[in-house]
Scaffold this active site. Structure first.
Site, short mmCIF file in Angstrom:
data_model
loop_
_atom_site.label_atom_id
_atom_site.label_comp_id
_atom_site.label_asym_id
_atom_site.label_seq_id
_atom_site.Cartn_x
_atom_site.Cartn_y
_atom_site.Cartn_z
N PRO A 9 -7.23 2.23 -1.10
CA PRO A 9 -7.94 0.90 -1.38
C PRO A 9 -7.08 0.05 -1.91
CG PRO A 9 -8.94 2.81 -2.82
CD PRO A 9 -7.99 3.41 -1.68
N ASN A 10 -7.17 -1.16 -1.42
CA ASN A 10 -6.49 -2.41 -1.71
C ASN A 10 -5.19 -2.54 -1.29
OD1 ASN A 10 -8.96 -3.61 -3.15
ND2 ASN A 10 -8.44 -1.92 -4.71
N ARG A 17 -2.29 -9.64 -3.24
CA ARG A 17 -2.51 -8.84 -4.62
C ARG A 17 -1.45 -8.87 -5.48
NH1 ARG A 17 -3.14 -2.27 -4.59
NH2 ARG A 17 -4.10 -2.40 -6.60
N TYR A 22 3.20 -5.91 -6.69
CA TYR A 22 3.37 -5.26 -5.59
C TYR A 22 4.21 -5.97 -4.80
CZ TYR A 22 -0.56 -2.65 -7.59
OH TYR A 22 -1.17 -1.62 -8.40
N ASN A 73 -0.37 7.27 -0.28
CA ASN A 73 -0.38 6.34 -1.65
C ASN A 73 -2.04 6.16 -1.68
OD1 ASN A 73 -0.94 4.44 -3.31
ND2 ASN A 73 0.81 3.07 -2.62
N ALA A 76 -5.81 3.73 -6.40
CA ALA A 76 -6.50 3.87 -7.50
C ALA A 76 -7.31 5.18 -7.55
CB ALA A 76 -7.67 2.81 -7.92
N HIS A 79 -6.09 8.19 -9.60
CA HIS A 79 -6.18 8.61 -10.84
C HIS A 79 -7.42 9.47 -10.95
CE1 HIS A 79 -2.80 5.89 -10.68
NE2 HIS A 79 -3.72 4.98 -10.34
N ASP A 86 -8.61 17.82 -3.12
CA ASP A 86 -9.13 18.97 -2.45
C ASP A 86 -8.70 18.98 -0.94
OD1 ASP A 86 -10.01 20.29 -4.68
OD2 ASP A 86 -11.94 19.90 -4.30
N GLU A 97 3.46 11.90 -2.69
CA GLU A 97 2.77 11.07 -3.25
C GLU A 97 3.72 9.55 -3.46
OE1 GLU A 97 1.40 12.17 -6.86
OE2 GLU A 97 0.38 10.27 -7.71
N HIS A 99 3.99 5.70 -4.92
CA HIS A 99 3.45 4.43 -5.43
C HIS A 99 4.43 3.33 -5.50
CE1 HIS A 99 0.09 6.84 -6.66
NE2 HIS A 99 0.75 7.57 -6.90
N SER A 101 4.19 0.70 -7.39
CA SER A 101 4.66 0.11 -8.60
C SER A 101 4.87 1.53 -9.51
CB SER A 101 3.55 -0.60 -9.25
OG SER A 101 2.30 0.36 -9.60
N ARG A 106 2.56 1.57 -16.70
CA ARG A 106 1.58 0.45 -16.72
C ARG A 106 0.39 1.02 -17.79
NH1 ARG A 106 0.23 -0.90 -10.60
NH2 ARG A 106 -1.31 -2.25 -11.54
N ARG A 110 -3.26 4.82 -15.56
CA ARG A 110 -2.52 5.01 -14.41
C ARG A 110 -1.35 6.29 -14.26
NH1 ARG A 110 -3.82 0.44 -10.98
NH2 ARG A 110 -4.27 -1.17 -12.17
#
Ligand code: DQA
Length: 141
Positions: A9-10, A17, A22, A73, A76, A79, A86, A97, A99, A101, A106, A110
């Site tokens: 998301p986002n 954003r 970012y 990625n 949110a 977290h 799963d 994984e 990210h 940032s 932060r 996070r």
């Protein structure tokens, strides 16, 4: 080699954003960078983005026969989504994984990744280069 890339998301809002966190490049810039980087290396790479947890899980399940390597990625969802965690294990992905940032410097919430220990590697705080590092990691085998 086949690599599946999933963004949560986002991430479609890149460039708009919080550019101070970012960066100013758009989501399309990221997709084009990854597709070019992969094609130069003769890798078959597909990139998806979704704002919906269930859609991400459906993608992980639907692509599991075609892809063994995953760069994810989860935004949110990183977290708190035990459901995405799963799905990664159920589908037996070799997952990295990523990210943009640095999630460790932060807000406290996070710092926790519920997918970290089902991934072979976590790359955080390197911007778009983090995705390229993940591809290189798979190439090195
Ligand atoms: C992010 C970090 C997450 O904490 C955040 O919710 C995101 C993006 C990153 O790429 O830095 O949406 O995953």
């Amino acid at each position: 080699m086949n690599i599946l890339v999933i963004n949560g998301p986002n991430l479609n809002m890149l460039g708009i954003r919080e550019p101070e966190i970012y960066g100013s490049k758009s989501y399309n810039d990221l997709v084009n960078l990854l597709l070019d980087y992969a094609s130069e290396r003769k890798i078959h790479l597909e990139v998806y983005q979704s704002n919906h947890e269930g859609e991400i899980i459906d993608l992980l399940q639907d692509k599991r026969d075609a892809f063994h390597r995953l760069i994810i990625n989860p935004g949110a969802y990183t977290h708190y989504s035990y459901a995405i965690r799963d799905a990664i294990t159920s589908c037996r992905y070799d997952a990295i994984e990523v990210h943009l940032s640095d999630i460790h410097h932060r807000e406290d919430f996070r710092k926790i990744s519920v997918i970290q220990d089902v991934c072979v590697k976590q790359i955080s705080g390197k911007g778009f280069d983090g995705y390229l590092e993940a591809i290189d990691h798979f190439l090195k085998g």
